[in-house]
Scaffold this active site. Structure first.
Site, PDB file in Angstrom:
ATOM      1  CB  SER A 238      26.639  39.518  61.359  1.00 51.47           C
ATOM      2  OG  SER A 238      25.436  39.566  60.629  1.00 51.47           O
TER       3      SER A 238
ATOM      4  CG  ASP B 169      24.203  47.272  60.053  1.00 52.20           C
ATOM      5  OD1 ASP B 169      23.460  46.472  59.447  1.00 52.20           O
ATOM      6  OD2 ASP B 169      25.217  46.906  60.664  1.00 52.20           O
TER       7      ASP B 169
ATOM      8  CG  HIS C 154      25.762  44.005  58.257  1.00 50.60           C
ATOM      9  ND1 HIS C 154      25.483  44.008  59.609  1.00 50.60           N
ATOM     10  CD2 HIS C 154      25.910  42.694  57.909  1.00 50.60           C
ATOM     11  CE1 HIS C 154      25.453  42.771  60.057  1.00 50.60           C
ATOM     12  NE2 HIS C 154      25.718  41.954  59.047  1.00 50.60           N
TER      13      HIS C 154
END
Length: 251
Positions: free
Chosen positions: A61, A177, A232
């Site tokens: 991330s 995601d 995600h």
């Protein structure tokens, strides 16, 4: 090596030292992104000195963007493999993940915050890439236009050389995601002014090779990995993702 705890890693790489920094967790992750890069960079350079044979660097991330910034800001690193795991390398234009902190923030007006002196002291402001206000992006953003060598500076050459030192760059992302927007940003893609996606090979930075991505690609050192069906918040903990798309590159 930066990686969340994973059972396969000791078996795949016995004896490998694993370092998982806990700096800037939770709210502290909103600290200015350049500050985080400099602090984490000192740690990476210390690891480089302790392991002259080379190290692997994995960022997830925002951490993947910080890790890439370290490679550019500290071009004398000895990182062999850099793996970016669902990171907004091409910038971010989505606010869903920010609603806990900024409940009223919507992406159409977020530029009013992020493209300001106050907003640039928030990590996300540094890589907020609003396709409808590119003039403000280039004028006010103190991070992404520079780290992507879109705004040329005296450091542009060093930024490029920092990436060209790599033996391998692996960019991992996927269409499910839910946070990285557009999801192709994990591959250096970004939105056009009509919100169609400009993919990596069509970007200015790739075509003009301002960052060295084209050079890495032509040398077979750039790997683009697309994995569907992963949210995600699963990337760094999903065993199949790690076993199939991360561990094989850590040779």
């Amino acid at each position: 090596m930066f990686l969340s705890s994973h059972n396969s890693l000791p078996q795949f790489h016995p004896g490998t030292e694993i370092v998982i920094p806990n700096n800037y967790s939770n709210w502290a992750s909103l600290e200015p992104i350049w500050k985080q890069i400099l602090d984490f960079g000192d740690l990476v350079m210390q690891m480089s000195e302790e392991h002259p044979e080379g190290i692997h660097l994995i960022g997830y991330s925002q951490g993947g963007l910080i890790a890439r910034g370290i490679l550019e800001q500290f071009p004398n690193h000895n990182v062999k493999t850099f793996i970016s795991l669902s990171s907004p390398q091409g910038g971010q234009y989505g606010t869903k993940f920010l609603h806990t902190i900024f409940p009223e923030l919507v992406r159409e007006t977020a530029y009013e915050l992020f493209y300001s002196s106050v907003g640039q002291h928030i990590s996300v402001g540094g890589y907020w890439n609003d396709p409808h206000h590119q003039n403000l992006f280039y004028k006010y953003s103190t991070f992404l236009p520079f780290i992507n060598n879109l705004n040329a500076t005296l450091n542009s050459y060093l930024f490029k050389q920092g990436l060209l030192r790599l033996n391998k760059m692996v960019l991992i992302g996927g269409p499910n995601d839910s946070v990285i927007t557009p999801w192709q940003s994990s591959h250096f893609g970004h939105f056009s002014s009509t919100e169609s996606v400009v993919k990596l090979h069509d970007t200015k930075m790739y075509k003009q090779d301002t960052l060295g991505l084209k050079t890495l690609d032509e040398a077979g050192k750039l790997k683009i990995v697309t994995v569907p069906g992963i949210d995600h918040f699963q990337w760094h903990s999903d065993e199949e993702v790690i076993d199939t798309h991360v561990l094989p590159y850590l040779d």
